[in-house]
Design a protein around this motif. Structure first.
Motif, PDB file in Angstrom:
ATOM      1  N   THR A 110      -4.727   2.073  -1.993  1.00 18.15           N
ATOM      2  CA  THR A 110      -3.661   2.918  -1.456  1.00 18.15           C
ATOM      3  C   THR A 110      -3.365   4.071  -2.396  1.00 18.15           C
ATOM      4  OG1 THR A 110      -2.703   0.971  -0.375  1.00 18.15           O
ATOM      5  CG2 THR A 110      -1.294   2.914  -0.582  1.00 18.15           C
ATOM      6  N   ARG A 157      -5.913  -2.615  -0.604  1.00 17.24           N
ATOM      7  CA  ARG A 157      -4.725  -1.863  -0.195  1.00 17.24           C
ATOM      8  C   ARG A 157      -3.450  -2.629  -0.536  1.00 17.24           C
ATOM      9  NH1 ARG A 157      -7.977   0.104   4.291  1.00 17.24           N
ATOM     10  NH2 ARG A 157      -8.265   2.350   3.965  1.00 17.24           N
ATOM     11  N   ARG A 158      -2.411  -1.857  -0.814  1.00 19.31           N
ATOM     12  CA  ARG A 158      -1.138  -2.446  -1.237  1.00 19.31           C
ATOM     13  C   ARG A 158      -0.560  -3.375  -0.169  1.00 19.31           C
ATOM     14  NH1 ARG A 158       1.271   1.949  -2.547  1.00 19.31           N
ATOM     15  NH2 ARG A 158       0.656   1.747  -4.730  1.00 19.31           N
ATOM     16  N   GLY A 159      -0.693  -3.002   1.085  1.00 17.11           N
ATOM     17  CA  GLY A 159      -0.145  -3.836   2.156  1.00 17.11           C
ATOM     18  C   GLY A 159      -0.707  -5.246   2.129  1.00 17.11           C
ATOM     19  N   HIS A 160      -1.985  -5.366   1.812  1.00 15.63           N
ATOM     20  CA  HIS A 160      -2.607  -6.688   1.740  1.00 15.63           C
ATOM     21  C   HIS A 160      -2.017  -7.498   0.590  1.00 15.63           C
ATOM     22  CE1 HIS A 160      -5.575  -9.834   2.050  1.00 15.63           C
ATOM     23  NE2 HIS A 160      -5.988  -9.614   0.814  1.00 15.63           N
ATOM     24  N   MET A 162       1.005  -7.242  -0.638  1.00 16.22           N
ATOM     25  CA  MET A 162       2.348  -7.662  -0.243  1.00 16.22           C
ATOM     26  C   MET A 162       2.289  -8.864   0.698  1.00 16.22           C
ATOM     27  SD  MET A 162       4.324  -4.036   0.343  1.00 16.22           S
ATOM     28  CE  MET A 162       4.811  -2.993  -1.041  1.00 16.22           C
ATOM     29  N   GLU A 163       1.326  -8.846   1.612  1.00 11.53           N
ATOM     30  CA  GLU A 163       1.176  -9.981   2.532  1.00 11.53           C
ATOM     31  C   GLU A 163       0.841 -11.253   1.763  1.00 11.53           C
ATOM     32  OE1 GLU A 163      -1.836  -8.815   5.249  1.00 11.53           O
ATOM     33  OE2 GLU A 163      -0.593  -7.314   6.272  1.00 11.53           O
TER      34      GLU A 163
END
Length: 391
Positions: A110, A157-160, A162-163
């Motif tokens: 990201t 990616r950052r979203g992954h 966080m998940e």
């Protein structure tokens, strides 16, 4: 990334999602590899919560059985740029004090895509818009000497991340500045969310490949065409020097910073102008740029220190970012090349420019190799097994 480095591996942890996952993964890797870890966290003082967040990180590290050290930044001025520089100085000094040659950071895919969009908003090339790299030198000098920066999460990616943390029931520090449109990166983050993700990913991969090619060429130039005199004079052999003007400008940027003992890059336009002048047989006379003196002699460009910019005096065993203390003996200052003669210590010294360029070359080659590998795989995911809670 840790191959070829000695001592413990240092990890910079702010408490955000990225660095928290990095700490958990590093803990699992440490158990398998037998390498010791040291967690470093900085109270930057920019927000009232900063001290509490740093204390939370050290407590979290302790709960994982990791050694941790809190660092405090006491700024002359408060800004994100100043905080970044101050944070890197503290982290590099603490890592070196611990005997670590590698400092891990939590940058993600990201970050790479956001940086690409930010840089492409200005005049640049696709290769020059890539950053941060999988491996790089520290942006601070001389504090960052002997330290490589590694970014193991650069393909995720950052979203992954966080998940993953949410699935584990983990909490993390949330910086409100990451939501403020006052910052360009936040605006680009929102723009990236409106773009075709697959196309942005392909463009990023292409940019990473182009950057890798340039970095290998740059490393080859450093190896083949640059020599450091024992007195600290930089000599660039230009007879067989190839590559674009922009690539030569990158080479000159590295050499100017090295010759000046500095961590402040010269602006792009003066570097491009110098590269063009060199290609045309110039400069015709000695000139000053970036705290350095430059003079051409035939096919050799000699780069020394501008004596008017010298920071005289020993600090942490280093003099002007170019020399370290040595045993008595060696050449007389008066016998040294003219371009460095007026900016040298009176005490016995050894130049540290050679070591700086060797580390720079190593970072370029390793970063390029990893960059090509990651560009071929696109954005990656991590196995949940990798972050299983330690038993």
């Amino acid at each position: 990334m840790a191959a070829g480095t000695n001592g413990p591996v240092a990890i910079a942890v702010s408490g955000g999602s990225d660095s928290l996952v990095l700490m958990l993964l590093a803990k699992a890797w440490s158990r398998r590899s037998g390498r010791n870890l040291i967690v470093l966290t900085v109270d930057h003082g920019l927000r009232p919560e900063a001290r509490e967040e740093a204390e939370w990180v050290t407590a979290k590290a302790a709960s994982l059985g990791l050694s941790a050290r809190g660092l405090t930044w006491t700024p002359d001025k408060r800004s994100q740029d100043a905080a970044r520089q101050g944070r890197h100085s503290l982290l590099a000094a603490a890592a070196r004090e611990a005997g670590a040659g590698l400092l891990l950071l939590g940058h993600t895919r990201t970050d790479v895509e956001e940086t690409l969009l930010m840089r492409l908003a200005r005049p640049t090339t696709l290769a020059s818009a890539v950053g941060p790299q999988p491996v790089s030198v520290s942006p601070v000098w001389p504090e960052g000497r002997d330290i490589l920066l590694g970014r193991p999460l650069i393909a995720v990616r950052r979203g992954h991340l966080m998940e993953m943390l949410a699935e584990r029931g983990e909490s993390w520090v949330r910086d409100p500045s990451n939501e403020s449109d006052a910052y360009e990166r936040v605006r680009m983050r929102k723009l990236a969310g409106q773009l075709d993700a697959a196309r942005l990913s392909r463009i990023t991969d292409d940019a990473m490949r182009l950057r890798a090619v340039e970095d290998i060429q740059l490393a080859d130039m450093l190896s083949a065409f640059v020599r450091i005199d024992p007195a600290g004079l930089v000599e660039l052999q230009m007879d067989r020097l190839a590559g674009s003007l922009r690539l030569r400008a990158r080479l000159l940027s590295i050499l100017l910073q090295t010759a000046a003992g500095s961590d402040s890059p010269v602006a792009p336009q003066p570097l491009l102008a110098l590269a063009s002048d060199l290609a045309s047989g110039g400069p015709k006379s000695r000139l000053t740029l970036g705290g350095a003196w430059l003079q051409r002699r035939g096919g050799t460009l000699m780069i020394g220190r501008d004596p008017g910019e010298v920071c005289a005096g020993w600090q942490d065993g280093i003099w002007d970012g170019r020399y370290r203390r040595a045993a008595p003996g060696g050449a007389d200052v008066e016998e040294s090349p003219f371009l460095v003669r007026h900016g040298m210590p009176d005490d016995p010294y050894e130049e540290i420019l050679t070591g700086r360029l060797v580390l720079w070359e190593k970072a370029l080659r390793l970063g390029a190799r990893l960059g090509v590998e990651l560009a071929g795989s696109g954005a990656q995911t991590l196995s949940p097994v990798a972050t299983t809670r330690p038993g």
